[in-house]
Design a protein around this motif. Structure first.
Motif, PDB file in Angstrom:
ATOM      1  N   ASP A 116       0.827  -1.207   0.000  1.00 50.08           N
ATOM      2  CA  ASP A 116       0.000   0.000   0.000  1.00 50.08           C
ATOM      3  C   ASP A 116       0.862   1.258   0.000  1.00 50.08           C
ATOM      4  O   ASP A 116       0.519   2.270  -0.621  1.00 50.08           O
ATOM      5  N   GLU A 117       1.990   1.218   0.717  1.00 48.51           N
ATOM      6  CA  GLU A 117       2.855   2.383   0.801  1.00 48.51           C
ATOM      7  C   GLU A 117       3.622   2.630  -0.496  1.00 48.51           C
ATOM      8  O   GLU A 117       3.726   3.760  -0.961  1.00 48.51           O
ATOM      9  N   MET A 140       1.661   4.230  -3.568  1.00 52.67           N
ATOM     10  CA  MET A 140       1.087   5.563  -3.487  1.00 52.67           C
ATOM     11  C   MET A 140       1.611   6.469  -4.594  1.00 52.67           C
ATOM     12  O   MET A 140       2.802   6.497  -4.878  1.00 52.67           O
ATOM     13  N   ARG A 141       0.710   7.224  -5.207  1.00 53.55           N
ATOM     14  CA  ARG A 141       1.108   8.188  -6.221  1.00 53.55           C
ATOM     15  C   ARG A 141       1.712   9.428  -5.556  1.00 53.55           C
ATOM     16  O   ARG A 141       1.401   9.771  -4.423  1.00 53.55           O
ATOM     17  N   TYR A 188       7.934  11.203  -2.516  1.00 51.16           N
ATOM     18  CA  TYR A 188       8.129  10.831  -1.125  1.00 51.16           C
ATOM     19  C   TYR A 188       9.610  10.764  -0.788  1.00 51.16           C
ATOM     20  O   TYR A 188      10.467  10.638  -1.673  1.00 51.16           O
ATOM     21  N   SER A 196      -7.531  11.444   4.692  1.00 56.91           N
ATOM     22  CA  SER A 196      -7.692  10.473   3.611  1.00 56.91           C
ATOM     23  C   SER A 196      -8.586   9.330   4.077  1.00 56.91           C
ATOM     24  O   SER A 196      -8.459   8.838   5.201  1.00 56.91           O
ATOM     25  N   GLY A 217      -6.525   7.690  -1.336  1.00 57.09           N
ATOM     26  CA  GLY A 217      -5.247   7.169  -1.805  1.00 57.09           C
ATOM     27  C   GLY A 217      -4.046   7.856  -1.193  1.00 57.09           C
ATOM     28  O   GLY A 217      -2.906   7.568  -1.560  1.00 57.09           O
ATOM     29  N   ALA A 218      -4.281   8.751  -0.224  1.00 57.19           N
ATOM     30  CA  ALA A 218      -3.187   9.562   0.311  1.00 57.19           C
ATOM     31  C   ALA A 218      -2.541   8.960   1.553  1.00 57.19           C
ATOM     32  O   ALA A 218      -1.471   9.397   1.963  1.00 57.19           O
ATOM     33  N   ARG A 219      -3.225   8.002   2.204  1.00 52.01           N
ATOM     34  CA  ARG A 219      -2.674   7.390   3.409  1.00 52.01           C
ATOM     35  C   ARG A 219      -2.478   8.436   4.526  1.00 52.01           C
ATOM     36  O   ARG A 219      -3.038   9.521   4.477  1.00 52.01           O
ATOM     37  N   LYS A 276       0.169  11.991   4.360  1.00 49.32           N
ATOM     38  CA  LYS A 276       0.860  12.070   3.075  1.00 49.32           C
ATOM     39  C   LYS A 276      -0.033  12.714   2.004  1.00 49.32           C
ATOM     40  O   LYS A 276       0.111  12.446   0.813  1.00 49.32           O
ATOM     41  N   HIS A 305       0.712  13.042  -2.025  1.00 49.39           N
ATOM     42  CA  HIS A 305      -0.189  12.382  -2.965  1.00 49.39           C
ATOM     43  C   HIS A 305      -0.764  13.354  -3.990  1.00 49.39           C
ATOM     44  O   HIS A 305      -0.852  13.038  -5.182  1.00 49.39           O
TER      45      HIS A 305
END
Length: 404
Positions: free
Chosen positions: A69-70, A73-74, A77, A335, A364-366, A369, A373
């Protein structure tokens, strides 16, 4: 009679065995509960490298990571690798399948990324204010526990408007650097603070987090610092537990409310019981463990079990229960797939004060973050909200002058 005696004896042994098993299970549950409670309040000194690095091609500027999942991410980072001995910056996803995610490598700041086997994805991205290209100062905020380092980044032109940035649990001031540019563009100074037990500010006697219930006093000190240096209008901005700390400062301190004109919250910790349940289930524990941990933290015996100087009543830290006391507009961003702090608490706070809260959901930003994102959306929201806050404050001042 012999057979009956033997049967009774067998049943007795079975009952003893069941009793022993039940006691053993209860003991294990108690040990797990206390261990989890300690994990919540003890500041982490190391962070696990949870992502596997499959391959690195520095010439091509690419890195391959095991899919998670990490890593999916789009956005862009930071990547800490090999137990924080190295740091690199990753761009967006180039290609992915069920097993591997390929991303661009924007820079390797230090360490041997080409030799690394594991790392962790970070939302910090910037390592210090010197990377932003603006003037800044290293300053000191005098907190109740002693001097705490902070960064001050002034707006392009002198102003009495200040944003005080409060980082989250297990993080440091670098987490809040993302907000400096939109604040500066909107005409606001930024004060990026440290607070007790974060590895930079002085430690408390117990060296434990208070989940906002103790750290808020350091935010009060930061507000006093800002006021002493000309602040007339103040916004508190908090990430994760920093959001909880900021809310507690507002609810507990009249001094903070005096010049406060707004709050900005990114992935805030609103409902600690909900968070404890969520994280416990993510670790594979039953839902009830979160409630048991809350009881341990708030019980009279909590100090002996977790080392906290005083019990932490998580219900007292619930801002939704005191939402009517919140005095200023709030920009709230979270998110839906946070993965660490569930969005439900933010939704409840927004529902409790729709007159004050501008609630922005991301997907989708978790956790913390959101900027990484979707930089354009996040930056636009923060800058636009601060610009409107400036205009509203000016309008109120003009009306007051006319009335006077």
């Amino acid at each position: 009679m012999g057979r009956r005696t033997g049967a009774v004896g067998t049943l007795g042994l079975a009952a003893v065995a069941v009793g022993m098993l039940t006691a053993a299970v209860a003991t294990v549950a108690a040990v797990v509960t206390v261990a989890y409670a300690r994990r919540v309040v003890i500041p982490p000194t190391t962070r696990p490298d949870e992502e596997r690095i499959v391959g690195v091609d520095l010439a091509a500027g690419e890195i391959a990571l095991a899919a998670s999942d990490e890593t999916r991410m789009r956005g862009r980072y930071g990547l800490w690798f090999e137990h924080d001995s190295g740091y690199a910056r990753m761009g967006d996803v180039i290609e992915e399948d069920e097993r591997v995610v390929r991303r661009s490598v924007q820079s390797v700041d230090f360490g041997r990324l080409d030799r690394a086997a594991h790392g962790r994805v970070s939302g910090w991205y910037h390592l210090g204010p010197w990377e932003l290209g603006h003037e800044y100062e290293n300053v000191v905020v005098e907190t109740p526990l002693g001097p705490a380092p902070a960064w001050f980044v002034p707006a392009a032109t002198p102003t009495d408007r200040w944003v005080i940035q409060v980082h989250g649990r297990g993080a440091k001031r670098q987490e809040t650097l993302r907000a400096v540019d939109p604040a500066r563009e909107a005409g606001w100074n930024s004060l990026l603070i440290s607070y007790r037990n974060d590895g930079e500010a002085p430690e408390s006697e117990d060296r434990r987090y208070g989940l906002g219930g103790t750290e808020w006093a350091d935010v009060v000190a930061a507000v006093r610092y800002a006021e002493d240096h000309g602040a007339e209008r103040i916004v508190l901005m908090g990430w994760s537990m920093g959001g909880a700390i900021s809310l507690q400062a507002v609810l507990r301190s009249a001094a903070v409310r005096e010049r406060l004109v707004g709050l900005i919250l990114d992935s805030p910790a609103i409902d600690w019981v909900d968070i404890l349940r969520f994280q416990g289930q993510a670790l594979g524990f039953p839902r009830g463990l979160g409630d048991a941990v809350a009881r341990v933290l708030g019980g009279p015996w909590s100090g002996g079990l977790t080392g906290v100087a005083a019990p932490i009543d998580v219900d007292d830290l619930d801002p939704v229960a005191r939402a009517e006391e919140l005095p200023v507009p709030i920009l709230l961003m979270h998110s839906v797939d946070d993965g660490f702090v569930p969005i439900d608490g933010s939704r409840r706070l927004a529902a409790a004060r729709p007159d004050l809260v501008q609630f922005e959901e991301f997907e989708g930003a978790r956790h913390t973050k959101l900027w990484n994102h979707d930089t354009d959306r996040w930056t636009g929201l923060v800058r636009g909200w601060l610009e409107r806050s400036s205009l509203d404050a000016k309008r109120l001042a003009d009306e007051a002058e006319i009335t006077g």
